[in-house]
Motif scaffolding. Structure first.
Motif, PDB file in Angstrom:
ATOM      1  N   PRO A  50      -0.772 -85.645 -34.253  1.00 44.83           N
ATOM      2  CA  PRO A  50      -0.491 -85.692 -35.692  1.00 44.83           C
ATOM      3  C   PRO A  50       0.249 -86.955 -36.135  1.00 44.83           C
ATOM      4  O   PRO A  50       0.390 -87.197 -37.325  1.00 44.83           O
ATOM      5  N   GLU A  51       0.675 -87.765 -35.207  1.00 45.23           N
ATOM      6  CA  GLU A  51       1.458 -88.953 -35.521  1.00 45.23           C
ATOM      7  C   GLU A  51       0.541 -90.173 -35.611  1.00 45.23           C
ATOM      8  O   GLU A  51      -0.017 -90.613 -34.605  1.00 45.23           O
ATOM      9  N   ALA A  52       0.385 -90.747 -36.786  1.00 48.99           N
ATOM     10  CA  ALA A  52      -0.539 -91.865 -36.988  1.00 48.99           C
ATOM     11  C   ALA A  52      -0.083 -93.138 -36.279  1.00 48.99           C
ATOM     12  O   ALA A  52      -0.907 -93.980 -35.927  1.00 48.99           O
ATOM     13  N   ASP A  53       1.219 -93.275 -36.033  1.00 49.72           N
ATOM     14  CA  ASP A  53       1.730 -94.502 -35.419  1.00 49.72           C
ATOM     15  C   ASP A  53       1.753 -94.444 -33.893  1.00 49.72           C
ATOM     16  O   ASP A  53       2.170 -95.391 -33.240  1.00 49.72           O
ATOM     17  N   LEU A  54       1.281 -93.355 -33.295  1.00 46.47           N
ATOM     18  CA  LEU A  54       1.252 -93.217 -31.842  1.00 46.47           C
ATOM     19  C   LEU A  54      -0.176 -93.061 -31.363  1.00 46.47           C
ATOM     20  O   LEU A  54      -1.040 -92.590 -32.091  1.00 46.47           O
ATOM     21  N   ASP A  55      -0.413 -93.460 -30.118  1.00 45.36           N
ATOM     22  CA  ASP A  55      -1.733 -93.336 -29.525  1.00 45.36           C
ATOM     23  C   ASP A  55      -1.647 -92.366 -28.356  1.00 45.36           C
ATOM     24  O   ASP A  55      -0.652 -92.340 -27.633  1.00 45.36           O
ATOM     25  N   GLY A  56      -2.671 -91.565 -28.168  1.00 48.36           N
ATOM     26  CA  GLY A  56      -2.682 -90.613 -27.079  1.00 48.36           C
ATOM     27  C   GLY A  56      -4.061 -90.453 -26.500  1.00 48.36           C
ATOM     28  O   GLY A  56      -5.053 -90.875 -27.094  1.00 48.36           O
ATOM     29  N   ALA A  57      -4.120 -89.855 -25.334  1.00 46.14           N
ATOM     30  CA  ALA A  57      -5.384 -89.560 -24.668  1.00 46.14           C
ATOM     31  C   ALA A  57      -5.259 -88.206 -23.991  1.00 46.14           C
ATOM     32  O   ALA A  57      -4.229 -87.895 -23.396  1.00 46.14           O
ATOM     33  N   VAL A  58      -6.307 -87.406 -24.083  1.00 51.88           N
ATOM     34  CA  VAL A  58      -6.322 -86.114 -23.420  1.00 51.88           C
ATOM     35  C   VAL A  58      -6.755 -86.334 -21.970  1.00 51.88           C
ATOM     36  O   VAL A  58      -7.809 -86.907 -21.708  1.00 51.88           O
ATOM     37  N   LEU A  59      -5.921 -85.897 -21.030  1.00 46.75           N
ATOM     38  CA  LEU A  59      -6.257 -85.996 -19.614  1.00 46.75           C
ATOM     39  C   LEU A  59      -7.008 -84.758 -19.136  1.00 46.75           C
ATOM     40  O   LEU A  59      -7.937 -84.846 -18.361  1.00 46.75           O
ATOM     41  N   PHE A  60      -6.558 -83.580 -19.595  1.00 47.15           N
ATOM     42  CA  PHE A  60      -7.212 -82.326 -19.231  1.00 47.15           C
ATOM     43  C   PHE A  60      -6.650 -81.207 -20.096  1.00 47.15           C
ATOM     44  O   PHE A  60      -5.625 -81.363 -20.751  1.00 47.15           O
ATOM     45  N   ASP A  61      -7.332 -80.066 -20.075  1.00 49.70           N
ATOM     46  CA  ASP A  61      -6.844 -78.861 -20.742  1.00 49.70           C
ATOM     47  C   ASP A  61      -6.072 -78.039 -19.720  1.00 49.70           C
ATOM     48  O   ASP A  61      -6.573 -77.777 -18.617  1.00 49.70           O
ATOM     49  N   GLU A  62      -4.876 -77.656 -20.091  1.00 51.20           N
ATOM     50  CA  GLU A  62      -3.948 -76.968 -19.182  1.00 51.20           C
ATOM     51  C   GLU A  62      -3.906 -75.475 -19.455  1.00 51.20           C
ATOM     52  O   GLU A  62      -3.675 -75.053 -20.583  1.00 51.20           O
ATOM     53  N   HIS A  63      -4.134 -74.676 -18.427  1.00 55.62           N
ATOM     54  CA  HIS A  63      -4.013 -73.220 -18.526  1.00 55.62           C
ATOM     55  C   HIS A  63      -2.606 -72.814 -18.098  1.00 55.62           C
ATOM     56  O   HIS A  63      -1.934 -73.540 -17.359  1.00 55.62           O
ATOM     57  N   ILE A  64      -2.191 -71.648 -18.552  1.00 55.87           N
ATOM     58  CA  ILE A  64      -0.871 -71.117 -18.226  1.00 55.87           C
ATOM     59  C   ILE A  64      -1.059 -69.815 -17.462  1.00 55.87           C
ATOM     60  O   ILE A  64      -1.914 -69.001 -17.815  1.00 55.87           O
ATOM     61  N   HIS A  65      -0.236 -69.614 -16.412  1.00 53.31           N
ATOM     62  CA  HIS A  65      -0.296 -68.391 -15.622  1.00 53.31           C
ATOM     63  C   HIS A  65       1.052 -67.690 -15.636  1.00 53.31           C
ATOM     64  O   HIS A  65       2.102 -68.338 -15.651  1.00 53.31           O
ATOM     65  N   ILE A  66       1.016 -66.370 -15.574  1.00 50.39           N
ATOM     66  CA  ILE A  66       2.242 -65.595 -15.400  1.00 50.39           C
ATOM     67  C   ILE A  66       2.520 -65.521 -13.905  1.00 50.39           C
ATOM     68  O   ILE A  66       1.618 -65.215 -13.109  1.00 50.39           O
ATOM     69  N   VAL A  67       3.768 -65.813 -13.529  1.00 43.70           N
ATOM     70  CA  VAL A  67       4.138 -65.791 -12.117  1.00 43.70           C
ATOM     71  C   VAL A  67       5.391 -64.957 -11.899  1.00 43.70           C
ATOM     72  O   VAL A  67       6.194 -64.754 -12.821  1.00 43.70           O
ATOM     73  N   ALA A  68       5.520 -64.504 -10.665  1.00 39.89           N
ATOM     74  CA  ALA A  68       6.707 -63.784 -10.211  1.00 39.89           C
ATOM     75  C   ALA A  68       7.095 -64.382  -8.869  1.00 39.89           C
ATOM     76  O   ALA A  68       6.300 -65.081  -8.229  1.00 39.89           O
ATOM     77  N   GLY A  69       8.293 -64.096  -8.432  1.00 35.36           N
ATOM     78  CA  GLY A  69       8.704 -64.530  -7.105  1.00 35.36           C
ATOM     79  C   GLY A  69       7.804 -63.924  -6.047  1.00 35.36           C
ATOM     80  O   GLY A  69       7.290 -62.804  -6.214  1.00 35.36           O
ATOM     81  N   ALA A  70       7.596 -64.628  -4.960  1.00 33.37           N
ATOM     82  CA  ALA A  70       6.694 -64.166  -3.905  1.00 33.37           C
ATOM     83  C   ALA A  70       7.135 -62.825  -3.325  1.00 33.37           C
ATOM     84  O   ALA A  70       6.309 -62.077  -2.791  1.00 33.37           O
TER      85      ALA A  70
END
Length: 169
Positions: A50-70
């Protein structure tokens, strides 16, 4: 992801010196980029930028996982409904952060409110390692953290349907 990048680049350019900083963008202001105290930000950002004065590039789409201690009582279950985890102690990103908003949306998609949260933190070290490693807290961890740290984190991805919308990295 950052350790893998540093390892790769330092192998190509052995004399390069990295200065890294953990910066919280909650809410996103990108002050550090504008003030040139950092040159590059790796992380989840709204896209398109959303920032017009900055440049960016998408490297990948990141998924999120629910985790618990082993060693958590949840770690050995084959199937878990998200609603079963609502009464557990959680550690989550701040609700005003982009990851926090994505996580809240995933709970809402299941018709659930955000669980009662014991710890709010933007620290990936606390979320991915220290807190779930105690066996007490459930949390969410980006897939790249799990991928680039296999066997090093004392956590188990839980078999939960968690429809968090992938974020752009």
């Amino acid at each position: 992801l950052l350790p893998a990048i540093i390892t790769y680049i330092s192998g190509l350019y052995p004399k390069i010196i990295f200065h890294t900083a953990q910066i919280s963008f909650a809410p996103l202001h990108f002050r550090e980029l504008r003030e040139r105290t950092v040159e590059l930000v790796l992380g989840r950002i709204p896209w398109p930028l959303p920032e017009a004065d900055l440049d960016g590039a998408v490297l990948f789409d990141e998924h999120i996982h629910i985790v618990a201690g082993a060693q958590s009582r949840w770690a050995h279950r084959r199937r878990i409904a998200l609603s079963e985890l609502m009464g557990e102690p959680w550690a989550l990103p701040p609700p005003d952060s982009l990851p926090g908003r994505l996580i809240a949306g995933a709970f809402r998609a299941h018709g659930l409110d955000l669980p009662a949260t014991s710890v709010y933190t933007a620290s990936i070290h606390l979320l991915a390692n220290a807190l779930p490693g105690t066996g007490r807290f459930l949390t969410v961890v980006p897939a790249s953290v799990l991928r680039f740290n296999p066997g090093r984190l004392p956590v188990k991805v839980l078999p939960v349907d968690f429809p968090a919308q992938p974020g752009r990295i």
